[in-house]
Design an enzyme around this catalytic site. Structure first.
Site, mmCIF file in Angstrom:
data_model
loop_
_atom_site.group_PDB
_atom_site.id
_atom_site.type_symbol
_atom_site.label_atom_id
_atom_site.label_comp_id
_atom_site.label_asym_id
_atom_site.label_seq_id
_atom_site.Cartn_x
_atom_site.Cartn_y
_atom_site.Cartn_z
ATOM 1 N N GLU A 172 0.795 -1.230 0.000
ATOM 2 C CA GLU A 172 0.000 0.000 0.000
ATOM 3 C C GLU A 172 0.832 1.288 0.000
ATOM 4 O O GLU A 172 0.784 2.073 0.963
ATOM 5 C CB GLU A 172 -0.966 0.005 1.187
ATOM 6 C CG GLU A 172 -1.893 -1.200 1.226
ATOM 7 C CD GLU A 172 -3.013 -1.069 2.259
ATOM 8 O OE1 GLU A 172 -2.948 -0.191 3.123
ATOM 9 O OE2 GLU A 172 -3.981 -1.850 2.169
ATOM 10 N N GLU A 352 -5.451 -8.665 0.789
ATOM 11 C CA GLU A 352 -6.139 -8.360 2.054
ATOM 12 C C GLU A 352 -7.601 -8.108 1.773
ATOM 13 O O GLU A 352 -7.938 -7.382 0.819
ATOM 14 C CB GLU A 352 -5.590 -7.084 2.728
ATOM 15 C CG GLU A 352 -4.226 -7.225 3.331
ATOM 16 C CD GLU A 352 -3.742 -5.923 3.990
ATOM 17 O OE1 GLU A 352 -4.584 -5.096 4.404
ATOM 18 O OE2 GLU A 352 -2.513 -5.753 4.075
HETATM 19 C C1 FCB Z 1 -4.572 -2.152 5.492
HETATM 20 C C2 FCB Z 1 -3.209 -2.524 6.029
HETATM 21 C C3 FCB Z 1 -3.239 -3.569 7.113
HETATM 22 C C4 FCB Z 1 -4.423 -3.407 8.038
HETATM 23 C C5 FCB Z 1 -5.703 -3.231 7.260
HETATM 24 C C6 FCB Z 1 -6.926 -3.092 8.100
HETATM 25 O O1 FCB Z 1 -4.520 -0.866 4.984
HETATM 26 O O2 FCB Z 1 -2.375 -2.994 5.001
HETATM 27 O O3 FCB Z 1 -2.022 -3.549 7.786
HETATM 28 O O4 FCB Z 1 -4.199 -2.390 8.912
HETATM 29 O O5 FCB Z 1 -5.596 -2.129 6.405
#
Ligand code: FCB
Length: 457
Positions: A172, A352
């Site tokens: 990110e 994620e």
């Molecule tokens: C993302 C991050 C991760 C976590 C989630 C909820 O932005 O990569 O570390 O905090 O959000």
């Protein structure tokens, strides 16, 4: 397991990877042990008012001391894959110079334990914990940091390249650049758009230099990067809101995607930035657009943009999670189909996806029906994108365990496994049991059929 879950599992191809994800600072603890150096998050947490509950990652989930237990936990979920990050200051305390063998020993142990159980290690090099010593020299605003990152990447490639299932350079970069250097709500807490955009460029550049460094020494693991991406919807259909949404799309999606896959920054964003546009040297864009073996996408919600309020998730009037983020599974399908239409994509992983909910542990059980609903609907949305031809190869739940949620401290729980921070006891939430069931169905559907005992003769 219900017929519904079986039907969902049946929508994924045989080789689809099901995983769980974490990151170093959020779970490891042992922040001052075995020679680990300070990271910018250690330093940021010490500043009053930065973390909602005044906490830090000193102990976190104590994963550093519970690595065997946690790998057994992953195995108990039948997960095929585990996405984790290496803490740069644990293996190179100052971010340059001497390596810390005790730090490497920890990750050796983790990776070998995963492989011994048939779990594929998906490694991330940078999940936000820059060595503080490099921050003291300018951090990501300084171009030199890109070279330090490439040296670090090469060393990880040398040591883990033949055992890792994949290596992602950054997690990110938008968050690092904007939340860390413009909004100032994440480490290192700067507040400058100019700095943020220079950082965004240096992160992408360091990614490209790192890919070259890894490849030149024969690293065999597939290489890529992980981006946070959300469709941006205009708050209203007024021309002003539509224009703002288009610009925000440029700042959050096209800035990264155009650079990585086309070797250019979007013109509309550059002209909006004006003086705040980054310094880009000749050749940089060619380095940034080195071929990707995969692209990781982190998806949580959509964002709404307009002139009346800053860019962000819908906060009210809709179903939201404990983060206040709207539950919007259709956004995942929309995002994937759009990226597929606009770019020549490498294989995609949803690196994620998940939700914070405040469910409590009662009599040994966490009945997190809301999280099960969230996961099921997003996995179905991902299946819709597969059906539309997007090459999605795997999915990782954020997160394996409740952990340190950055500026929210321990107040938000994303885990499918509950952590009691007093005792460090782990308890599977109902969502973990559901996910295990989904993965089990998927494995069962593709397992070789057992032929009757008398078939062979
Ligand atoms: C993302 C991050 C991760 C976590 C989630 C909820 O932005 O990569 O570390 O905090 O959000």
């Amino acid at each position: 397991m219900s017929a519904e879950t079986r039907a969902l599992a049946a929508r994924f191809p045989r080789d689809f990877a099901w995983g769980v994800a974490t990151s170093a600072y959020q779970i490891e603890g042992a922040a001052h042990e075995d020679g680990r150096g300070d990271s910018i998050w250690d330093e940021f947490c010490r500043r009053p008012g930065t973390i909602k509950d005044g906490s830090n990652g000193d102990r976190a989930c104590d994963h550093y001391h519970r690595v065997d237990e946690d790998v057994a936990l992953i195995a108990s979920l039948h997960a095929h894959a585990y996405r984790f990050s290496i803490a740069w200051p644990r293996v190179q305390p100052l971010g340059e110079g001497a390596w810390n063998e005790k730090g490497f020993a920890f990750y050796d142990r983790l990776v070998d334990a995963l492989l011994a159980r048939g779990i594929a290690p998906y490694l991330t090099l940078y999940h936000w914990d820059l060595p503080q010593a490099l921050q003291d020299k300018g951090g990501w605003v300084s171009r030199d940091t890109t070279l330090r990152f490439a040296e670090y990447a090469a060393e990880i490639g040398r040591r883990f390249g033949d055992r890792a299932a994949s290596i992602a350079t950054h997690n990110e970069p938008w968050v690092v650049a904007v939340l860390g250097h413009q909004a100032g709500i994440f480490a290192p807490g700067l507040r400058s758009q100019k700095a943020a955009m220079q950082v965004a460029h240096h992160l992408l550049l360091s990614h490209g230099i790192a890919l070259d460094a890894l490849r030149s020494q024969g690293c065999r693991a597939p290489l890529g990067i992980v981006l946070n991406q959300s469709p941006i919807h205009a708050a209203t259909d007024s021309p002003e809101d539509m224009a703002k949404a288009r610009l925000d799309d440029g700042l959050t999606i096209r800035w990264y995607m155009d650079a990585l896959l086309r070797g250019q920054y979007p013109e509309d964003v550059l002209s909006f930035l004006g003086e705040d546009a980054p310094c880009v040297l000749e050749g940089d864009m060619d380095v940034i657009r080195r071929p990707l073996d995969f692209l990781g996408i982190n998806y949580y919600t959509r964002n709404v943009s307009g002139t009346g309020a800053p860019l962000g998730p819908v906060q009210s009037g809709k179903e939201v999670t404990d983060m206040g983020w709207e539950v919007f599974p259709a956004g995942l399908t929309e995002l994937l189909e759009r990226l597929h239409a606009d770019y020549r994509l490498p294989p995609i992983y949803i690196t994620e996806n998940g939700a914070a909910y405040a469910n409590r542990l009662v009599d040994g059980r966490v009945a997190d029906v809301d999280r099960i609903r969230y996961l099921r609907s997003h996995i179905a949305a991902m299946a819709d994108a597969l059906g539309a031809g997007v090459d999605v190869r795997g999915y990782f739940v954020w997160s394996l365990i409740d952990n340190f949620e950055w500026a929210d401290g321990y107040s938000k729980r994303f885990g499918i496994v509950h952590v009691d921070y007093e005792t460090q006891r782990r308890t599977l939430k109902d969502s973990a049991i559901w996910y295990r069931g989904l993965v089990g169905e998927h494995i069962g559907l593709h397992a070789p059929k057992v032929v009757g005992a008398d078939a062979g003769g």
